[in-house]
Design a protein around this motif. Structure first.
Motif, PDB file in Angstrom:
ATOM      1  N   THR A 151       0.844  -1.181   0.000  1.00 35.66           N
ATOM      2  CA  THR A 151       0.000   0.000   0.000  1.00 35.66           C
ATOM      3  C   THR A 151       0.889   1.244   0.000  1.00 35.66           C
ATOM      4  OG1 THR A 151      -1.889   1.077   1.094  1.00 35.66           O
ATOM      5  CG2 THR A 151      -0.245   0.029   2.527  1.00 35.66           C
ATOM      6  N   TYR A 152       0.290   2.392   0.263  1.00 34.67           N
ATOM      7  CA  TYR A 152       1.065   3.642   0.287  1.00 34.67           C
ATOM      8  C   TYR A 152       0.299   4.670   1.114  1.00 34.67           C
ATOM      9  CZ  TYR A 152       3.564   7.807  -1.188  1.00 34.67           C
ATOM     10  OH  TYR A 152       4.277   8.985  -1.184  1.00 34.67           O
ATOM     11  N   TYR A 153       1.051   5.617   1.653  1.00 30.57           N
ATOM     12  CA  TYR A 153       0.531   6.673   2.536  1.00 30.57           C
ATOM     13  C   TYR A 153      -0.610   7.467   1.903  1.00 30.57           C
ATOM     14  CZ  TYR A 153       1.042  10.639   5.822  1.00 30.57           C
ATOM     15  OH  TYR A 153       0.846  11.611   6.758  1.00 30.57           O
ATOM     16  N   GLY A 154      -0.672   7.482   0.572  1.00 31.23           N
ATOM     17  CA  GLY A 154      -1.758   8.172  -0.117  1.00 31.23           C
ATOM     18  C   GLY A 154      -3.124   7.563   0.134  1.00 31.23           C
ATOM     19  N   SER A 155      -3.178   6.452   0.863  1.00 25.10           N
ATOM     20  CA  SER A 155      -4.458   5.850   1.243  1.00 25.10           C
ATOM     21  C   SER A 155      -5.152   6.642   2.344  1.00 25.10           C
ATOM     22  CB  SER A 155      -4.234   4.421   1.746  1.00 25.10           C
ATOM     23  OG  SER A 155      -3.434   4.443   2.929  1.00 25.10           O
ATOM     24  N   ILE A 159      -2.326  12.848  -1.350  1.00 19.75           N
ATOM     25  CA  ILE A 159      -1.009  13.054  -1.967  1.00 19.75           C
ATOM     26  C   ILE A 159      -1.237  13.551  -3.385  1.00 19.75           C
ATOM     27  CG2 ILE A 159       1.154  11.975  -2.668  1.00 19.75           C
ATOM     28  CD1 ILE A 159       0.758  12.024   0.364  1.00 19.75           C
ATOM     29  N   GLU A 160      -0.671  14.687  -3.691  1.00 18.37           N
ATOM     30  CA  GLU A 160      -0.876  15.274  -5.018  1.00 18.37           C
ATOM     31  C   GLU A 160      -0.487  14.294  -6.109  1.00 18.37           C
ATOM     32  OE1 GLU A 160       0.068  19.462  -7.380  1.00 18.37           O
ATOM     33  OE2 GLU A 160       1.153  18.973  -5.526  1.00 18.37           O
ATOM     34  N   ASN A 161      -1.383  14.146  -7.089  1.00 16.74           N
ATOM     35  CA  ASN A 161      -1.213  13.294  -8.270  1.00 16.74           C
ATOM     36  C   ASN A 161      -1.430  11.798  -7.995  1.00 16.74           C
ATOM     37  OD1 ASN A 161      -0.481  15.472 -10.047  1.00 16.74           O
ATOM     38  ND2 ASN A 161       1.538  15.476  -9.088  1.00 16.74           N
ATOM     39  N   SER A 204       6.716   5.504 -11.765  1.00 16.00           N
ATOM     40  CA  SER A 204       7.073   6.432 -12.834  1.00 16.00           C
ATOM     41  C   SER A 204       5.846   7.016 -13.526  1.00 16.00           C
ATOM     42  CB  SER A 204       7.974   5.738 -13.859  1.00 16.00           C
ATOM     43  OG  SER A 204       7.264   4.719 -14.550  1.00 16.00           O
ATOM     44  N   GLY A 205       4.694   6.377 -13.356  1.00 11.35           N
ATOM     45  CA  GLY A 205       3.469   6.883 -13.961  1.00 11.35           C
ATOM     46  C   GLY A 205       2.829   8.021 -13.190  1.00 11.35           C
ATOM     47  N   ILE A 206       3.355   8.314 -11.992  1.00 10.82           N
ATOM     48  CA  ILE A 206       2.803   9.382 -11.160  1.00 10.82           C
ATOM     49  C   ILE A 206       3.524  10.689 -11.493  1.00 10.82           C
ATOM     50  CG2 ILE A 206       2.427  10.187  -8.803  1.00 10.82           C
ATOM     51  CD1 ILE A 206       2.525   7.224  -7.938  1.00 10.82           C
ATOM     52  N   PRO A 207       2.797  11.730 -11.915  1.00 15.58           N
ATOM     53  CA  PRO A 207       3.447  12.993 -12.262  1.00 15.58           C
ATOM     54  C   PRO A 207       4.228  13.580 -11.087  1.00 15.58           C
ATOM     55  CG  PRO A 207       1.167  12.953 -13.043  1.00 15.58           C
ATOM     56  CD  PRO A 207       1.349  11.750 -12.162  1.00 15.58           C
ATOM     57  N   GLU A 208       5.348  14.215 -11.376  1.00 20.26           N
ATOM     58  CA  GLU A 208       6.188  14.904 -10.387  1.00 20.26           C
ATOM     59  C   GLU A 208       6.642  13.974  -9.262  1.00 20.26           C
ATOM     60  OE1 GLU A 208       4.538  18.658  -9.091  1.00 20.26           O
ATOM     61  OE2 GLU A 208       3.465  18.888 -10.991  1.00 20.26           O
ATOM     62  N   PHE A 209       6.895  12.709  -9.597  1.00 16.24           N
ATOM     63  CA  PHE A 209       7.282  11.754  -8.560  1.00 16.24           C
ATOM     64  C   PHE A 209       8.669  12.056  -7.998  1.00 16.24           C
ATOM     65  CE2 PHE A 209       8.599   7.585  -6.872  1.00 16.24           C
ATOM     66  CZ  PHE A 209       7.530   7.343  -6.033  1.00 16.24           C
ATOM     67  N   ASP A 210       9.551  12.624  -8.825  1.00 17.37           N
ATOM     68  CA  ASP A 210      10.887  12.977  -8.341  1.00 17.37           C
ATOM     69  C   ASP A 210      10.806  13.988  -7.203  1.00 17.37           C
ATOM     70  OD1 ASP A 210      12.065  11.270 -10.107  1.00 17.37           O
ATOM     71  OD2 ASP A 210      12.602  12.807 -11.580  1.00 17.37           O
ATOM     72  N   THR A 211       9.855  14.896  -7.300  1.00 11.64           N
ATOM     73  CA  THR A 211       9.670  15.889  -6.238  1.00 11.64           C
ATOM     74  C   THR A 211       9.241  15.220  -4.947  1.00 11.64           C
ATOM     75  OG1 THR A 211       9.032  17.556  -7.883  1.00 11.64           O
ATOM     76  CG2 THR A 211       8.426  17.981  -5.590  1.00 11.64           C
ATOM     77  N   LEU A 212       8.395  14.218  -5.070  1.00 10.69           N
ATOM     78  CA  LEU A 212       7.941  13.471  -3.897  1.00 10.69           C
ATOM     79  C   LEU A 212       9.105  12.723  -3.248  1.00 10.69           C
ATOM     80  CD1 LEU A 212       5.450  12.660  -2.222  1.00 10.69           C
ATOM     81  CD2 LEU A 212       5.131  10.737  -3.768  1.00 10.69           C
ATOM     82  N   LEU A 213       9.989  12.154  -4.065  1.00 10.53           N
ATOM     83  CA  LEU A 213      11.163  11.463  -3.530  1.00 10.53           C
ATOM     84  C   LEU A 213      12.054  12.422  -2.747  1.00 10.53           C
ATOM     85  CD1 LEU A 213      12.203   9.217  -6.576  1.00 10.53           C
ATOM     86  CD2 LEU A 213      11.260   8.415  -4.408  1.00 10.53           C
ATOM     87  N   GLU A 214      12.282  13.597  -3.292  1.00 12.58           N
ATOM     88  CA  GLU A 214      13.124  14.584  -2.621  1.00 12.58           C
ATOM     89  C   GLU A 214      12.510  15.021  -1.294  1.00 12.58           C
ATOM     90  OE1 GLU A 214      13.585  17.737  -5.416  1.00 12.58           O
ATOM     91  OE2 GLU A 214      14.585  16.468  -6.907  1.00 12.58           O
ATOM     92  N   LYS A 215      11.210  15.207  -1.279  1.00 15.02           N
ATOM     93  CA  LYS A 215      10.520  15.610  -0.055  1.00 15.02           C
ATOM     94  C   LYS A 215      10.620  14.522   1.008  1.00 15.02           C
ATOM     95  CE  LYS A 215       5.932  16.902   1.678  1.00 15.02           C
ATOM     96  NZ  LYS A 215       4.497  17.066   1.311  1.00 15.02           N
ATOM     97  N   ALA A 216      10.441  13.271   0.593  1.00 13.29           N
ATOM     98  CA  ALA A 216      10.512  12.161   1.545  1.00 13.29           C
ATOM     99  C   ALA A 216      11.895  12.065   2.170  1.00 13.29           C
ATOM    100  CB  ALA A 216      10.153  10.850   0.850  1.00 13.29           C
ATOM    101  N   LYS A 217      12.922  12.213   1.369  1.00 13.57           N
ATOM    102  CA  LYS A 217      14.289  12.133   1.898  1.00 13.57           C
ATOM    103  C   LYS A 217      14.572  13.285   2.852  1.00 13.57           C
ATOM    104  CE  LYS A 217      19.087  11.486   0.478  1.00 13.57           C
ATOM    105  NZ  LYS A 217      20.007  11.312  -0.673  1.00 13.57           N
TER     106      LYS A 217
END
Length: 261
Positions: A151-155, A159-161, A204-217
């Protein structure tokens, strides 16, 4: 964390199915490798003929005795996999369900605007397929067992997108709780594993996923991103009999990201 470093045979003698390996970046691959590293036998599936060349070398690395196609939308394929497991092993100790899908137009649009066909397809593959796997696994788990889904926290937070997939993951987590209650008397445990953001093909199908990775880190207390091996090892440990009284949980493997505002 490397899998060879944890080659303690904690799960020796156990047999299980891992569904959802697409390539060597898949969460399902991290799980399969960890289970095998802990001594379990692992059956592996691949989505279709296009995916097979990417998955087959990984199945060989695992020494998988069962390697079959499984597309949750193709009638009979899921049943065939569990029938083969019954014929080959006669029993089953764990299942890892790591598949999810939403049509691109449905995922990209607002939940409010979701078309019925897109909504149903998203729910069929992302939620119902786990329920069906549990139904087929139950008679094979003669001595109890463990069922895992991703699953994922977006549940639980917007989470945008993430959009319609958040709705599907919320339904999946609810299904985990109901199935844990129903299967608990048979010593079958059910968990949802919630990794932090991971750079997988599915993501990779989620828009702006790189931004989400940076925020998580940046925000996670551990100040680092989770890896597929982190997820795999933690999931495999939960299949050990020492965790027999843990069930129905959403277990976060995210460096603590989910506790931050």
């Amino acid at each position: 964390m490397s899998i060879p470093a944890v080659k303690m045979k904690l799960l020796e003698g156990k047999k299980g199915l891992v569904v959802g390996i697409a390539n060597d970046q898949s969460i399902a691959w991290g799980c399969a490798r960890a289970f095998r590293g802990f001594g379990a036998e692992v059956a592996v599936t691949y989505l279709n003929d296009k995916a097979k060349p990417h998955v087959e070398p990984l199945a060989r690395e695992l020494e998988a005795p069962i390697f079959m196609p499984l597309d949750a939308t193709v009638p009979g394929q899921m049943e065939a996999v569990f029938e083969r497991i019954g014929e080959t092993w006669g029993e089953l100790d764990f299942v890892v369900h790591s598949i999810a899908f939403a049509p691109r137009d449905t995922l990209a649009g607002r939940v409010t605007d979701a078309p019925l066909a897109g909504f149903l397809k998203t729910m069929e593959i992302s939620c119902w397929s786990f329920i069906r796997m549990a139904h087929l696994a139950e008679p094979l788990m003669k001595n109890g067992g463990s069922l895992f889904t991703m699953t994922y926290y977006g549940s639980e937070k917007v989470i945008e997108n993430y959009n319609i997939m958040g709705v599907a993951k919320a339904a999946l987590e609810s299904a985990v709780r109901y199935m844990a209650a129903e299967l608990g008397p048979k010593r079958i445990r059910v968990h949802a594993i919630s990794p932090g953001p991971l750079a997988t093909r599915a993501a990779s199908g989620i828009p702006e996923f790189d931004t989400l990775l940076e925020k998580a880190k940046r925000k996670a207390p551990a100040r680092e991103l989770v890896t597929i091996d982190d997820v795999g090892v933690a999931t495999a440990i939960l299949a050990h009999d020492a965790t027999r009284l843990m069930t129905g949980q959403v277990l976060y493997i995210d460096g603590g990201y989910h506790i931050m505002d």
